[in-house]
Design a protein around this motif. Structure first.
Motif, PDB file in Angstrom:
ATOM      1  N   THR A 145       0.824  -1.217   0.000  1.00  0.00           N
ATOM      2  CA  THR A 145       0.000   0.000   0.000  1.00  0.00           C
ATOM      3  C   THR A 145       0.851   1.258   0.000  1.00  0.00           C
ATOM      4  O   THR A 145       0.326   2.353  -0.135  1.00  0.00           O
ATOM      5  CB  THR A 145      -0.940   0.018   1.217  1.00  0.00           C
ATOM      6  OG1 THR A 145      -0.211  -0.454   2.339  1.00  0.00           O
ATOM      7  CG2 THR A 145      -2.137  -0.855   0.985  1.00  0.00           C
ATOM      8  N   GLY A 146       2.166   1.096   0.151  1.00  0.00           N
ATOM      9  CA  GLY A 146       3.051   2.251   0.026  1.00  0.00           C
ATOM     10  C   GLY A 146       3.593   2.352  -1.387  1.00  0.00           C
ATOM     11  O   GLY A 146       4.623   2.963  -1.607  1.00  0.00           O
ATOM     12  N   ASN A 147       2.901   1.721  -2.307  1.00  0.00           N
ATOM     13  CA  ASN A 147       3.304   1.800  -3.713  1.00  0.00           C
ATOM     14  C   ASN A 147       2.242   2.589  -4.462  1.00  0.00           C
ATOM     15  O   ASN A 147       1.049   2.333  -4.336  1.00  0.00           O
ATOM     16  CB  ASN A 147       3.400   0.392  -4.286  1.00  0.00           C
ATOM     17  CG  ASN A 147       4.021   0.395  -5.655  1.00  0.00           C
ATOM     18  OD1 ASN A 147       3.489   0.995  -6.570  1.00  0.00           O
ATOM     19  ND2 ASN A 147       5.156  -0.253  -5.785  1.00  0.00           N
ATOM     20  N   ILE A 148       2.692   3.532  -5.236  1.00  0.00           N
ATOM     21  CA  ILE A 148       1.730   4.471  -5.824  1.00  0.00           C
ATOM     22  C   ILE A 148       0.821   3.813  -6.855  1.00  0.00           C
ATOM     23  O   ILE A 148      -0.314   4.261  -7.059  1.00  0.00           O
ATOM     24  CB  ILE A 148       2.468   5.693  -6.412  1.00  0.00           C
ATOM     25  CG1 ILE A 148       1.485   6.857  -6.570  1.00  0.00           C
ATOM     26  CG2 ILE A 148       3.115   5.364  -7.725  1.00  0.00           C
ATOM     27  CD1 ILE A 148       2.129   8.185  -6.464  1.00  0.00           C
ATOM     28  N   ALA A 149       1.260   2.730  -7.468  1.00  0.00           N
ATOM     29  CA  ALA A 149       0.405   2.055  -8.452  1.00  0.00           C
ATOM     30  C   ALA A 149      -0.835   1.481  -7.772  1.00  0.00           C
ATOM     31  O   ALA A 149      -1.951   1.566  -8.297  1.00  0.00           O
ATOM     32  CB  ALA A 149       1.190   0.947  -9.145  1.00  0.00           C
ATOM     33  N   ILE A 150      -0.622   0.915  -6.576  1.00  0.00           N
ATOM     34  CA  ILE A 150      -1.733   0.313  -5.843  1.00  0.00           C
ATOM     35  C   ILE A 150      -2.733   1.394  -5.428  1.00  0.00           C
ATOM     36  O   ILE A 150      -3.944   1.274  -5.663  1.00  0.00           O
ATOM     37  CB  ILE A 150      -1.202  -0.407  -4.585  1.00  0.00           C
ATOM     38  CG1 ILE A 150      -0.099  -1.392  -4.941  1.00  0.00           C
ATOM     39  CG2 ILE A 150      -2.326  -1.047  -3.813  1.00  0.00           C
ATOM     40  CD1 ILE A 150      -0.535  -2.583  -5.696  1.00  0.00           C
ATOM     41  N   THR A 151      -2.211   2.445  -4.811  1.00  0.00           N
ATOM     42  CA  THR A 151      -3.123   3.479  -4.320  1.00  0.00           C
ATOM     43  C   THR A 151      -3.796   4.190  -5.492  1.00  0.00           C
ATOM     44  O   THR A 151      -4.918   4.674  -5.372  1.00  0.00           O
ATOM     45  CB  THR A 151      -2.381   4.498  -3.453  1.00  0.00           C
ATOM     46  OG1 THR A 151      -1.352   5.098  -4.221  1.00  0.00           O
ATOM     47  CG2 THR A 151      -1.790   3.841  -2.246  1.00  0.00           C
ATOM     48  N   MET A 152      -3.103   4.229  -6.652  1.00  0.00           N
ATOM     49  CA  MET A 152      -3.714   4.855  -7.816  1.00  0.00           C
ATOM     50  C   MET A 152      -4.953   4.081  -8.264  1.00  0.00           C
ATOM     51  O   MET A 152      -5.996   4.669  -8.543  1.00  0.00           O
ATOM     52  CB  MET A 152      -2.700   4.919  -8.957  1.00  0.00           C
ATOM     53  CG  MET A 152      -3.069   5.895 -10.021  1.00  0.00           C
ATOM     54  SD  MET A 152      -1.766   5.989 -11.236  1.00  0.00           S
ATOM     55  CE  MET A 152      -2.395   4.909 -12.461  1.00  0.00           C
ATOM     56  N   VAL A 153      -4.838   2.756  -8.295  1.00  0.00           N
ATOM     57  CA  VAL A 153      -5.988   1.942  -8.711  1.00  0.00           C
ATOM     58  C   VAL A 153      -7.131   2.114  -7.711  1.00  0.00           C
ATOM     59  O   VAL A 153      -8.297   2.272  -8.105  1.00  0.00           O
ATOM     60  CB  VAL A 153      -5.576   0.466  -8.843  1.00  0.00           C
ATOM     61  CG1 VAL A 153      -6.802  -0.396  -9.125  1.00  0.00           C
ATOM     62  CG2 VAL A 153      -4.569   0.306  -9.944  1.00  0.00           C
ATOM     63  N   LEU A 154      -6.782   2.123  -6.421  1.00  0.00           N
ATOM     64  CA  LEU A 154      -7.834   2.294  -5.406  1.00  0.00           C
ATOM     65  C   LEU A 154      -8.525   3.653  -5.558  1.00  0.00           C
ATOM     66  O   LEU A 154      -9.751   3.752  -5.512  1.00  0.00           O
ATOM     67  CB  LEU A 154      -7.228   2.173  -4.003  1.00  0.00           C
ATOM     68  CG  LEU A 154      -6.858   0.766  -3.562  1.00  0.00           C
ATOM     69  CD1 LEU A 154      -6.019   0.824  -2.309  1.00  0.00           C
ATOM     70  CD2 LEU A 154      -8.110  -0.039  -3.311  1.00  0.00           C
ATOM     71  N   ALA A 155      -7.696   4.699  -5.760  1.00  0.00           N
ATOM     72  CA  ALA A 155      -8.274   6.036  -5.902  1.00  0.00           C
ATOM     73  C   ALA A 155      -9.128   6.117  -7.163  1.00  0.00           C
ATOM     74  O   ALA A 155     -10.184   6.757  -7.172  1.00  0.00           O
ATOM     75  CB  ALA A 155      -7.168   7.081  -5.941  1.00  0.00           C
ATOM     76  N   LEU A 156      -8.682   5.433  -8.202  1.00  0.00           N
ATOM     77  CA  LEU A 156      -9.452   5.413  -9.444  1.00  0.00           C
ATOM     78  C   LEU A 156     -10.807   4.739  -9.225  1.00  0.00           C
ATOM     79  O   LEU A 156     -11.827   5.196  -9.749  1.00  0.00           O
ATOM     80  CB  LEU A 156      -8.649   4.658 -10.509  1.00  0.00           C
ATOM     81  CG  LEU A 156      -9.100   4.868 -11.945  1.00  0.00           C
ATOM     82  CD1 LEU A 156      -8.778   6.291 -12.380  1.00  0.00           C
ATOM     83  CD2 LEU A 156      -8.418   3.864 -12.862  1.00  0.00           C
ATOM     84  N   CYS A 157     -10.830   3.678  -8.461  1.00  0.00           N
ATOM     85  CA  CYS A 157     -12.094   2.993  -8.163  1.00  0.00           C
ATOM     86  C   CYS A 157     -13.047   3.949  -7.441  1.00  0.00           C
ATOM     87  O   CYS A 157     -14.232   4.023  -7.762  1.00  0.00           O
ATOM     88  CB  CYS A 157     -11.849   1.765  -7.295  1.00  0.00           C
ATOM     89  SG  CYS A 157     -11.080   0.435  -8.200  1.00  0.00           S
ATOM     90  N   THR A 158     -12.505   4.685  -6.467  1.00  0.00           N
ATOM     91  CA  THR A 158     -13.349   5.657  -5.767  1.00  0.00           C
ATOM     92  C   THR A 158     -13.833   6.732  -6.736  1.00  0.00           C
ATOM     93  O   THR A 158     -14.996   7.133  -6.715  1.00  0.00           O
ATOM     94  CB  THR A 158     -12.574   6.291  -4.608  1.00  0.00           C
ATOM     95  OG1 THR A 158     -12.292   5.279  -3.663  1.00  0.00           O
ATOM     96  CG2 THR A 158     -13.370   7.385  -3.945  1.00  0.00           C
ATOM     97  N   PHE A 159     -12.921   7.181  -7.603  1.00  0.00           N
ATOM     98  CA  PHE A 159     -13.282   8.191  -8.604  1.00  0.00           C
ATOM     99  C   PHE A 159     -14.458   7.701  -9.454  1.00  0.00           C
ATOM    100  O   PHE A 159     -15.433   8.430  -9.669  1.00  0.00           O
ATOM    101  CB  PHE A 159     -12.059   8.478  -9.481  1.00  0.00           C
ATOM    102  CG  PHE A 159     -12.314   9.468 -10.574  1.00  0.00           C
ATOM    103  CD1 PHE A 159     -12.356  10.823 -10.307  1.00  0.00           C
ATOM    104  CD2 PHE A 159     -12.500   9.044 -11.877  1.00  0.00           C
ATOM    105  CE1 PHE A 159     -12.593  11.735 -11.316  1.00  0.00           C
ATOM    106  CE2 PHE A 159     -12.740   9.957 -12.889  1.00  0.00           C
ATOM    107  CZ  PHE A 159     -12.782  11.304 -12.613  1.00  0.00           C
ATOM    108  N   LEU A 160     -14.380   6.447  -9.890  1.00  0.00           N
ATOM    109  CA  LEU A 160     -15.458   5.892 -10.702  1.00  0.00           C
ATOM    110  C   LEU A 160     -16.736   5.761  -9.884  1.00  0.00           C
ATOM    111  O   LEU A 160     -17.824   6.104 -10.355  1.00  0.00           O
ATOM    112  CB  LEU A 160     -15.050   4.521 -11.247  1.00  0.00           C
ATOM    113  CG  LEU A 160     -13.920   4.544 -12.285  1.00  0.00           C
ATOM    114  CD1 LEU A 160     -13.561   3.125 -12.702  1.00  0.00           C
ATOM    115  CD2 LEU A 160     -14.323   5.359 -13.502  1.00  0.00           C
ATOM    116  N   ALA A 161     -16.594   5.282  -8.631  1.00  0.00           N
ATOM    117  CA  ALA A 161     -17.781   5.109  -7.784  1.00  0.00           C
ATOM    118  C   ALA A 161     -18.455   6.447  -7.531  1.00  0.00           C
ATOM    119  O   ALA A 161     -19.683   6.533  -7.445  1.00  0.00           O
ATOM    120  CB  ALA A 161     -17.386   4.464  -6.460  1.00  0.00           C
TER     121      ALA A 161
END
Lengths: 168, 346
Positions: B206-222
């Motif tokens: 979770t300290g990797n920006i690729a992971i948090t990017m996907v999570l943030a993108l999911c929230t963005f879509l939601a």
């Protein structure tokens, strides 16, 4: 710096893995748990309300019970009081009746005694009369040789008879 | 008394360990040490025994424009080039050498340390949550409450649903609860596994920006796929004086930027917090090895302090692991809730 440049391979894997995890958990995991939690909290709320109602009902029942006991006590006291009164009445009545009866008996007895006395007096008077007639007869037979004496005697007799009449 | 004994034992152990280390004369490259731990790699380094590194080789999957797909284990790369690929000195990534001598990055889908850590964390998450869900099939949830793992999962689900999702999202929270709960548990599990110092934890997922990017993108879509009419009207035609939106659409531009800064802040917050936590713990541990040259006394005493500081930081990171998962879920809920607000009636 590689730390802040997202790696394409990792993004693809992450997307894939997160999609799978999301699919599995959103379909089989969390809805089951959430539904159960919701059901349970509904049930707890329901039970609490029911318990509250039951408690209220119970207190109502207790109150009713208490009132019933009180009513019964009062009724009992009333009945006892009435019974006592009835008993007193009966006793009073009986005494009254007995007194009346006794008075009647005494009166009757007095009347009969009076009658008996009267009858006895009448008998005695008749006896005396007969006796006196007999005596007089004898006396008269013996004394009535002279007319003078006869007249004298007759007067005396009449006086005496009159006296007796007055005295009786 | 037992506590004191164990402290003394720890001190003695540290002193001897540092004396041992001094004999070998370890010289540390701090940058390589820290970035090696928090960064991604093609193999899973576990420890070193007698100077030889012990690591688990992981599959490398790359697609080259010229030679197509390649799939091999990462230990083949230890000797240098394999099938035309080698690990770049500058970026640490797999590259191939183009005919003109430049390094060309192939399309890289390798199962790296982070991917494996991610897989493990996700598998654990799925197993534990399905275990909790399966508990209700075997038991009557109306008559008994779960204990153990199902109880823990139920407690967390209850907490997040009641305290966060229900309050922040509003009336149709049930539609979004599965996503938000998945995000929470996903972040929480990977955060906690990240601070476990040995295999299979310890990957800085979770300290990797690729992971948090996907999570943030999911929230963005939601947020944006399910936003209502009022939400979009507020973005493109907000209730502000007319000169702020026409002729130059100042406010709409600010609103549209805001649309992207929200998930961006989510991404950076989680990434930076977890990365910083890892680096702090690593630094605390590094003190022990950095002070070796200063002699056994300083090294031993600083080592004791470093161990206690490390314990403190581990506890702190445990708290942060939970807080960050909570914050991510809460902010996602708030953003979703804002996209579902009904216009205020006057």
């Amino acid at each position: 710096m590689s730390l802040i440049t997202p790696d394409s391979g990792l993004i693809i894997w992450m997307t894939l893995i997160f999609a799978i995890v999301f699919f599995i958990l959103a379909k089989f995991g969390f809805p089951v748990i959430s539904k159960m939690i919701k059901d349970r909290s509904t049930k707890i709320e329901d039970s609490l309300r029911k318990a509250d109602e039951a408690e209220k009902r119970l207190s109502e029942l207790t109150e009713e019970h208490r009132r019933m006991i009180e009513d019964t006590r009062r009724e009992q006291a009333e009945i006892l009081k009435e019974a006592a009164q009835a008993r007193d009445n009966i006793i009073e009545q009986a005494r009254q009746q007995a007194q009346d009866e006794a008075t009647k008996l005494v009166d009757e007895a007095r009347v009969r005694i009076e009658n008996e006395r009267e009858a006895a007096l009448r008998d005695i008077r008749r006896e005396v009369a007969i006796l006196s007639v007999n005596v007089a007869e004898k006396i008269i037979r013996k004394d009535l040789e002279s007319t003078d004496a006869q007249t004298q005697l007759l007067n005396r007799l009449v006086d005496e008879a009159a006296d007796a009449e007055i005295n009786s | 008394m037992r506590f004191l004994k164990s402290i003394i034992a720890a001190i003695l152990l540290l002193v001897t360990a540092s004396a041992f280390a001094q004999e070998k004369g370890v010289d540390m490259d701090m940058k390589a040490y820290i970035f090696g731990h928090v960064g991604d790699s093609y193999e899973w380094h576990i420890t070193a025994i007698g100077g030889r590194p012990v690591s688990i080789p992981l599959p490398v999957i790359v697609h080259s424009r010229t030679t197509g797909w390649h799939c091999f284990l990462s230990n083949k790369l230890e000797e240098g080039e394999y099938e035309g690929f080698h690990i770049s000195e500058t970026s640490g990534k797999i590259v191939e050498t183009a005919p003109d001598g430049t390094e060309v990055r192939p399309f890289d889908m390798s199962i790296t340390k982070n991917v494996l850590g991610l897989m493990f964390g996700s598998l654990l998450l799925v197993v534990l949550v399905l275990w909790a869900a399966g508990w209700y099939k075997k038991h009557d949830g109306m008559k008994e409450a779960p204990t153990g793992v199902p109880g823990l999962v139920e407690m967390l689900v209850t907490m997040i649903t009641n305290d966060v999702i229900k309050d922040a999202v509003g009336k149709d929270y049930e539609k979004f609860a599965p996503y938000l709960l998945t995000a929470f548990f996903f972040i929480l599990f990977n955060n906690i596994l990240g601070i476990v110092p040995f295999f299979p934890g310890g990957a800085n997922v979770t300290g990797n920006i690729a992971i948090t990017m996907v999570l943030a993108l999911c929230t963005f879509l939601a947020v944006n796929l399910f936003g209502n009419k009022h939400y979009y009207k507020d973005i493109f035609w907000p209730d502000v004086p007319i000169f702020l939106k026409a002729p130059a659409p100042i406010m709409p531009i600010i609103e549209i930027i805001g649309l992207f800064t929200k998930p961006f802040s989510l991404m950076v917050r989680l990434f930076a917090n977890m990365l910083a936590g890892h680096i702090m713990i690593l630094c605390a541990v590094a003190v022990i090895f950095l002070t070796v040259k200063m002699g056994p006394l300083i090294n031993g005493s600083l080592g004791v302090i470093a161990v206690f500081f490390g314990i403190f930081l581990d506890c702190l990171e445990f708290l942060v692991a939970f807080i960050q998962a909570y914050v991510f879920t809460m902010l996602s809920s708030v953003f979703i809730g804002l996209a579902h607000q009904e216009p205020e009636t006057e």
